[in-house]
Design an enzyme around this catalytic site. Structure first.
Site, PDB file in Angstrom:
ATOM      1  CB  THR A   1      -2.345 -58.786  22.849  1.00  0.00           C
ATOM      2  OG1 THR A   1      -2.605 -57.411  23.124  1.00  0.00           O
ATOM      3  CG2 THR A   1      -1.216 -58.909  21.831  1.00  0.00           C
TER       4      THR A   1
ATOM      5  CD  GLN B   1     -12.149 -50.980  24.048  1.00  0.00           C
ATOM      6  OE1 GLN B   1     -13.028 -50.653  24.844  1.00  0.00           O
ATOM      7  NE2 GLN B   1     -10.866 -50.827  24.320  1.00  0.00           N
TER       8      GLN B   1
ATOM      9  CB  SER C   1     -10.257 -58.606  27.055  1.00  0.00           C
ATOM     10  OG  SER C   1      -9.425 -58.169  28.087  1.00  0.00           O
TER      11      SER C   1
ATOM     12  CG  HIS D   1      -7.757 -55.159  31.048  1.00  0.00           C
ATOM     13  ND1 HIS D   1      -7.419 -53.861  30.840  1.00  0.00           N
ATOM     14  CD2 HIS D   1      -7.328 -55.834  29.962  1.00  0.00           C
ATOM     15  CE1 HIS D   1      -6.794 -53.753  29.668  1.00  0.00           C
ATOM     16  NE2 HIS D   1      -6.733 -54.941  29.116  1.00  0.00           N
TER      17      HIS D   1
ATOM     18  CB  THR E   1      -0.069 -73.423  34.510  1.00  0.00           C
ATOM     19  OG1 THR E   1       0.744 -74.589  34.418  1.00  0.00           O
ATOM     20  CG2 THR E   1      -0.909 -73.471  35.778  1.00  0.00           C
TER      21      THR E   1
ATOM     22  CB  CYS F   1       4.130 -36.081  20.069  1.00  0.00           C
ATOM     23  SG  CYS F   1       5.704 -35.333  19.680  1.00  0.00           S
TER      24      CYS F   1
HETATM   25  C1  LIG Z   1     -10.135 -53.710  20.350  1.00  0.00           C
HETATM   26  C2  LIG Z   1      -8.978 -54.178  21.179  1.00  0.00           C
HETATM   27  N1  LIG Z   1      -8.372 -55.331  20.891  1.00  0.00           N
HETATM   28  C3  LIG Z   1      -7.343 -55.792  21.618  1.00  0.00           C
HETATM   29  C4  LIG Z   1      -6.847 -55.102  22.696  1.00  0.00           C
HETATM   30  C5  LIG Z   1      -5.658 -55.650  23.431  1.00  0.00           C
HETATM   31  O1  LIG Z   1      -5.905 -55.930  24.759  1.00  0.00           O
HETATM   32  P1  LIG Z   1      -4.726 -56.221  25.782  1.00  0.00           P
HETATM   33  O2  LIG Z   1      -3.780 -55.049  25.709  1.00  0.00           O
HETATM   34  O3  LIG Z   1      -5.386 -56.327  27.088  1.00  0.00           O
HETATM   35  O4  LIG Z   1      -4.028 -57.469  25.352  1.00  0.00           O
HETATM   36  C6  LIG Z   1      -7.446 -53.880  23.036  1.00  0.00           C
HETATM   37  C7  LIG Z   1      -6.940 -53.069  24.167  1.00  0.00           C
HETATM   38  O5  LIG Z   1      -7.088 -51.879  24.233  1.00  0.00           O
HETATM   39  C8  LIG Z   1      -8.533 -53.413  22.259  1.00  0.00           C
HETATM   40  O6  LIG Z   1      -9.138 -52.239  22.521  1.00  0.00           O
END
Ligand SMILES: Cc1ncc(COP(=O)(O)O)c(C=O)c1O
Lengths: 385, 123
Positions: free
Chosen positions: A73, A178, A198, A200, A236, A324
């Protein structure tokens, strides 16, 4: 004990054991601040440098063009706002199927006086590069198109988009959260100036990510404070996270190709198994040009959440394509953008496979889905949805 | 699990699911917000519900609520059911999360509509 099957790797992944081992000393033993000049700080700095080096090697870019952030994000916010705000005003091009981290960032820029074009996608969920060409205006300051969407997994024609952007001198940001570590990425060949990636989603820790910034790209920082990350991102560094990220990427370098083949065969087994036993089901996205482990299925006339709940009770984790919340249903904006009718879109269920997924897992899921969907359809009012 | 054991049981083993041929009354409840829908069929003998069946479309709780509702109304006087409250359906499920209260509402709406239809046909 009931069997537990995790098919939600696009949401997050278990941390690889080698990554855990690599990170562990960086909590209580190597705890200095990497900006400190003393030995404790230098040891932490060393960990960060090694990680940056590993990621740079994997991406085949110079290490000083990688900035660590707190997650996908932040990388997306940094990439899109960094380009736009460095130019003060103008027009931004993105697609309708971006992650909210990009979509809402572009909307925030619109609120600040920028203009934006949200490109449509075809029935497979792919942007047409020609639409990018047509959308470019003299005041276009940035293009942000994701490499693949988490829900559907269709790979976008980034190379073509990159080429068009180059012709017009417009910088390109790509959200590869992704795809990074799952499919090959060549930022030079693909014409990418900024790349969000990313940890995770690839068996690294949560809360750590990176932004590749091509040398010479005009950018501003969006987070102000200390002079970290060559003054591009204050704060940091998350040292254990970054160390784990580096290790996760190194492991990907070894495992990515074999895993992609294995996982995509399992994905096909899942789809073929379900298609053979459940009527009125479809696979969304491009049949071949896609993320290896992602299967987005729509069960017509059944509601996503009831399937997710039914599978959860069998120990299976998948995710609902429509949500929902407080009595307001939201069919996935991605599937809606692809033109799926509502009676299909409401029944979207995503399975995302990963390195621990086995053929037995897949068969168990197929055996669980078929009777569940049949039962849900039995209770269904004719012509509902 | 955010749902009660009772709810999960009704979801996994819905009672009285499916169409009823030539019912004495039918009622529908719909939640416009999310398209959830419940339909209740009644067979009435001596002013009481002799048999109830349901059809439901929606999230797990809506299906469970329809199942629980169909048990709840068995043998009750139709006149009472014209005033069935969603809280009663919710109690039969041992509770619903705040954001799923509409499950009980669509089912109570459907039961009230069916009861209303029967009462108006009778008069
Ligand atoms: C394509 C894409 N962008 C950005 C993100 C955001 O990652 P995070 O929630 O780890 O900040 C995700 C998370 O699912 C994602 O699939």
């Amino acid at each position: 004990m009931t069997r537990r099957v995790y098919l939600d790797h696009n949401a997050s992944t278990p941390v690889h054991p080698e990554v855990v081992t690599e990170m562990t000393p960086y909590f209580a033993d190597v705890y200095g601040n990497p900006s400190s000049v003393h030995g404790f700080g230098r040891d932490a700095r060393e960990g960060v440098d090694v990680a940056r080096e590993r990621i740079a090697t994997f991406l085949r870019v110079p290490p000083d063009q990688i900035v660590f952030t707190s997650g996908g994000t932040e990388s997306d916010n940094f990439g899109v706002k960094g380009l736009a705000l460095a130019r003060g005003r103008g027009h931004v091009i993105t697609s309708r199927i971006e992650h909210h981290a990009v979509l809402r960032t572009v909307q925030a820029l619109e609120a600040q006086g920028f203009t934006a074009t949200y490109l449509p996608v075809d029935a497979y969920g792919a942007v047409d590069p020609d639409d990018v060409r047509k959308a470019i205006r003299p005041d276009t300051v940035a293009i942000s198109v994701m490499h693949a969407n988490s829900e559907v997994g269709t790979l976008q024609p980034i190379t073509e988009i990159g080429r068009i952007a180059r012709e017009h001198g417009v910088p390109v940001h790509v959200d590869a959260v992704q795809t990074f570590g799952k499919v090959p990425i060549d930022v030079d060949a693909m014409g990418i100036d900024l790349l969000s990636f990313s940890a995770h989603k690839i068996y690294g820790p949560k809360g750590v990510a990176g932004l590749y910034i091509r040398k010479g790209t005009k950018m501003v920082a969006i987070q102000h404070g200390g002079e970290h990350e060559r003054r591009r991102r204050a704060g940091t560094e998350n040292v254990p996270g970054i160390v784990g990220f580096g290790k996760a990427v190194e492991v990907r370098g070894r495992e990515m190709h074999d895993e992609a083949r294995r996982v995509s065969a399992l994905r096909d087994r899942l789809w073929e198994g379900i298609a053979a036993r459940v009527p009125d089901v479809r696979l969304n996205g491009h049949p071949t040009n896609r993320l290896p482990g992602t299967a987005s299925l729509c069960y017509r006339h059944v509601e996503s959440e009831s399937i997710v709940l039914g599978l959860d009770l069998k120990g299976i984790a998948v995710s609902a394509g429509s949500a929902c919340t407080s009595g307001n249903v939201e069919p996935s904006y991605v599937l809606v953008a692809m033109g799926l009718p509502l009676d299909w879109a409401m029944g979207a269920v995503r399975s995302s496979l990963g390195r621990s997924t086995t053929a037995e897992d897949v068969d168990y899921v197929v055996d669980s889905v078929a009777p569940l969907v049949q039962k849900l359809r039995q209770a269904l009012p004719v012509g509902a949805a | 699990m955010r749902y009660s054991e009772t709810l999960v049981d009704h979801f996994l083993n819905p009672r009285n699911a499916g169409l009823m041929r030539e019912p004495d009354a039918v009622g529908e409840g719909e939640y416009a917000g999310c398209g959830d829908l419940a339909r209740v069929f009644l067979r009435v003998r001596d002013g009481r519900v002799a048999e109830a069946r349901f059809q439901a479309y929606g999230c797990g709780p809506t299906i469970a609520a329809a199942s629980a509702g169909s048990e709840l109304i068995a043998l009750r006087p139709v006149e009472d059911l014209a005033h069935l409250k969603p809280e009663e359906v919710e109690r039969a499920l041992d509770g619903l999360p705040e954001d799923r209260k509409h499950a009980a509402e669509v089912v109570a709406d459907a039961v009230r509509a069916a009861a209303g239809q029967w009462l108006s046909q009778r008069s």
